[in-house]
Design an enzyme around this catalytic site. Sequence first.
Site, short mmCIF file in Angstrom:
data_model
loop_
_atom_site.label_atom_id
_atom_site.label_comp_id
_atom_site.label_asym_id
_atom_site.label_seq_id
_atom_site.Cartn_x
_atom_site.Cartn_y
_atom_site.Cartn_z
N GLU A 15 0.22 5.25 0.66
CA GLU A 15 -0.72 6.27 1.09
C GLU A 15 -0.31 7.65 0.60
OE1 GLU A 15 -2.27 4.10 5.16
OE2 GLU A 15 -1.08 5.92 5.35
N CYS A 25 -4.04 0.56 -2.48
CA CYS A 25 -3.88 -0.63 -1.66
C CYS A 25 -2.85 -1.59 -2.27
CB CYS A 25 -5.22 -1.37 -1.52
SG CYS A 25 -6.52 -0.42 -0.72
N ASN A 77 0.83 -1.20 0.00
CA ASN A 77 0.00 0.00 0.00
C ASN A 77 0.87 1.25 0.00
OD1 ASN A 77 0.55 -0.83 2.75
ND2 ASN A 77 -0.98 0.60 3.49
N CYS A 130 -10.62 -3.31 -3.73
CA CYS A 130 -9.71 -4.39 -4.14
C CYS A 130 -10.50 -5.64 -4.54
CB CYS A 130 -8.74 -4.72 -3.02
SG CYS A 130 -7.50 -3.42 -2.79
N GLU A 161 -3.06 -4.83 -2.80
CA GLU A 161 -3.62 -5.77 -3.75
C GLU A 161 -3.71 -5.16 -5.15
OE1 GLU A 161 -4.66 -4.89 -0.73
OE2 GLU A 161 -6.08 -6.34 0.08
N CYS A 185 -10.18 -4.83 0.82
CA CYS A 185 -11.26 -3.84 0.90
C CYS A 185 -12.21 -4.02 -0.29
CB CYS A 185 -10.69 -2.43 0.93
SG CYS A 185 -10.04 -1.85 -0.66
#
Length: 157
Positions: A63, A72, A61, A115, A74, A112
Amino acid sequence: MKEVELKSVIKACQIEELSAEEQHLVNLAIEATQRSYAPYSKFHVGAAVRLENGEVVIGCNQENAAYPSGLCAERTALFAAGAQYPNVPVETLAIAARGTDGELQYEPVGPCGSCRQVIIESETRAGHPIRILLYGRKCIYVIDGIRALMPLMFSEF
């Protein structure tokens, strides 16, 4: 009104119960958590994708102070795989996370919603389910396709 019950099958195992190839993939996802840039959430996630041709692509990830601009682990891994190997289907996706205390999560952490949608699209593109390995110190969840996490998903295969 009739009630409909939907069931998902998710297997729980220890890392030594996975194949050597899957253990390696999980370990790469764990290592990728160390490369994460998560100064705001302090929640570091790593992912590793094994492609049909045996190549492995990792992601973590990333940010950003403008939250929608982050990404993210994934999606980072899946998008990098698609960019580097556009015609090679994904076979397996491993995910690991470190909590705000810096320790690997005890329980497996699922992807999430965004994802999950990208995994659906990756499965649709490949024409087959993607095996998902969710790492936790307690156990690893083994999921044979995103449908187990998204039982009412739209899919063309």
